[in-house]
Scaffold this active site. Sequence first.
Site, PDB file in Angstrom:
ATOM      1  N   ASN A   1       0.796  -1.225   0.000  1.00 19.78           N
ATOM      2  CA  ASN A   1       0.000   0.000   0.000  1.00 19.78           C
ATOM      3  C   ASN A   1       0.832   1.281   0.000  1.00 19.78           C
ATOM      4  OD1 ASN A   1       0.702  -0.747   2.713  1.00 19.78           O
ATOM      5  ND2 ASN A   1      -0.815   0.684   3.490  1.00 19.78           N
TER       6      ASN A   1
ATOM      7  N   GLY B   1       1.774  -5.902   7.257  1.00 21.76           N
ATOM      8  CA  GLY B   1       0.856  -6.547   6.326  1.00 21.76           C
ATOM      9  C   GLY B   1      -0.391  -7.005   7.043  1.00 21.76           C
ATOM     10  N   SER B   2      -1.031  -8.000   6.488  1.00 20.16           N
ATOM     11  CA  SER B   2      -2.305  -8.460   7.034  1.00 20.16           C
ATOM     12  C   SER B   2      -2.112  -9.236   8.329  1.00 20.16           C
ATOM     13  CB  SER B   2      -3.012  -9.357   6.012  1.00 20.16           C
ATOM     14  OG  SER B   2      -2.369 -10.612   5.904  1.00 20.16           O
TER      15      SER B   2
ATOM     16  N   GLU C   1       3.322  -5.232  12.430  1.00 21.56           N
ATOM     17  CA  GLU C   1       2.362  -4.139  12.271  1.00 21.56           C
ATOM     18  C   GLU C   1       1.320  -4.630  11.277  1.00 21.56           C
ATOM     19  OE1 GLU C   1       0.098  -1.557  11.014  1.00 21.56           O
ATOM     20  OE2 GLU C   1       1.776  -0.825   9.822  1.00 21.56           O
TER      21      GLU C   1
ATOM     22  N   CYS D   1      -3.387   1.661   6.430  1.00 26.06           N
ATOM     23  CA  CYS D   1      -3.801   0.959   7.642  1.00 26.06           C
ATOM     24  C   CYS D   1      -4.368   1.907   8.691  1.00 26.06           C
ATOM     25  CB  CYS D   1      -2.641   0.157   8.216  1.00 26.06           C
ATOM     26  SG  CYS D   1      -1.190   1.152   8.641  1.00 26.06           S
TER      27      CYS D   1
ATOM     28  N   GLU E   1       7.387   0.540  16.276  1.00 25.08           N
ATOM     29  CA  GLU E   1       8.394   1.081  15.375  1.00 25.08           C
ATOM     30  C   GLU E   1       8.461   2.585  15.594  1.00 25.08           C
ATOM     31  OE1 GLU E   1       7.269  -0.199  11.454  1.00 25.08           O
ATOM     32  OE2 GLU E   1       7.938  -2.246  11.814  1.00 25.08           O
TER      33      GLU E   1
END
Length: 481
Positions: free
Chosen positions: A150, A226-227, A248, A282, A460
């Site tokens: 993304n 990611g997912s 994340e 996200c 992060e």
Amino acid sequence: MKKIINYIDGKLIEPVDGKYLDVYNPADGSVYAQVSDSDEKDIELAIAAASKAFPSWSATSIEERHSVLFDISQRIEKKLEELALAESVDNGKPLWLAKQVDIPRAASNFRFFATAIMQFAAESHEINGQAINYTLRKPLGVVGCISPWNLPLYLFTWKIAPALAAGNTVVAKPSEVTPMTAFLLAEICIEAGLPAGVLNIVQGLGQKTAAHLSTHKKIKAISFTGSTKVGADIASKAAPLFKKLSLEMGGKNPNIIFADCHFEKMFKTTLRSSFANQGQICLCGPRIYIQKPIYEEFKKHFVEAVAEMKVGDPMAADTKLGAVVSKAHYEKILSYIALAKEEGGTILCGGEALNIPGKENGYYIAPTIIEGLSPECRTNQEEIFGPVVTIMPFDTEEEVLAYANGTDYGLSATLWTENLSRAHQMAEKLEAGIVWINTWLMRDLRTPFGGVKNSGVGREGGFEALRFFTEPKNVCVSYKN
């Protein structure tokens, strides 16, 4: 046709088996490049190169690491136009967005961590005049960085920069859906003189590459964005091997609007937080809760404004929403719109695929507003990750807090109110790693970033990232006879 190949041991090389995958332009559905279809053999080459480079890179002075990473950031800035065009073609996002956000942020990531490592200090603690403890922060070794499609270069560099700054060597895996800017970054690293093997970029499918990274004994840590499904799979493989993990993952973020908000500022920002990057961030807020006194006013203006948002060619300056990233994702989003109808939702705006003249085979979806759904329905519980939002009225703080916290996710939340006490009380009670009050996506790279519940593990950003990519070692020295 352009071939996107691997970057291993300081060189651009083809995959061991010579296999490639097609890369699609979401704007028109055409194949415009091919990317390495790498597998375990390519990962092994990358890990071997990173292992060989680690002793010298970890011993490199902080000043030298700062210098080369800062140089990379400047080279990214100089290639803004080229990188932004590549990002737009790869991802389907408007070109202006890539120019304003994605590429500048990628440069900032390298610049920030090049500077942050110069300020990353050890801790010391005296014991009653008898001894002193000091804590060293040592690089881990070879680490794996896996990034999503993304925000391709933005999030790729968000992981790589702190890992390299801390003295680690990296094996990185970008998304096979959006591989081009990672490839262009490899060329920049060669130009900047980054030593061979310090950064290795292996292109290809996650099930062939990322899975091997997660279980390899020489990989000391995995940083993944990611997912939730893929993150859970990585954790199931890496955690039993005692690797450090930073995950994340998904979000289903609430946007809570109280009647006492600054309406104009809230409204303008909510348009962005709902549909920026086609809703494929996200941190977007797809669940919008509006206090009843302003619900009808908000709905009227919101539907009118969203209906006027231009969806079209990512290269056009007046395009607000481009194409979604892939045909598979396009079909997923449309399936959720159909589900919302089955669950009793009313489509107030959008709700359909669009046929853009000259881009008939592209993956375009009208920005969609849905009303009348229950908080517990699948549409309000599952991550759609597209230009789809739901709106719902509420009465009290307690009511909307239950709605906001009523999912398995907890990445971010946005809160609109002029009541100072309410703002702080709600922020404390919201189950989210990030809370924005009267703003959205205002980021400071010094702050911790990450979620709770199914949205992730670890943080992060700033020194949190440097702590993740280092191992603390305490040394105790007794100096009293």
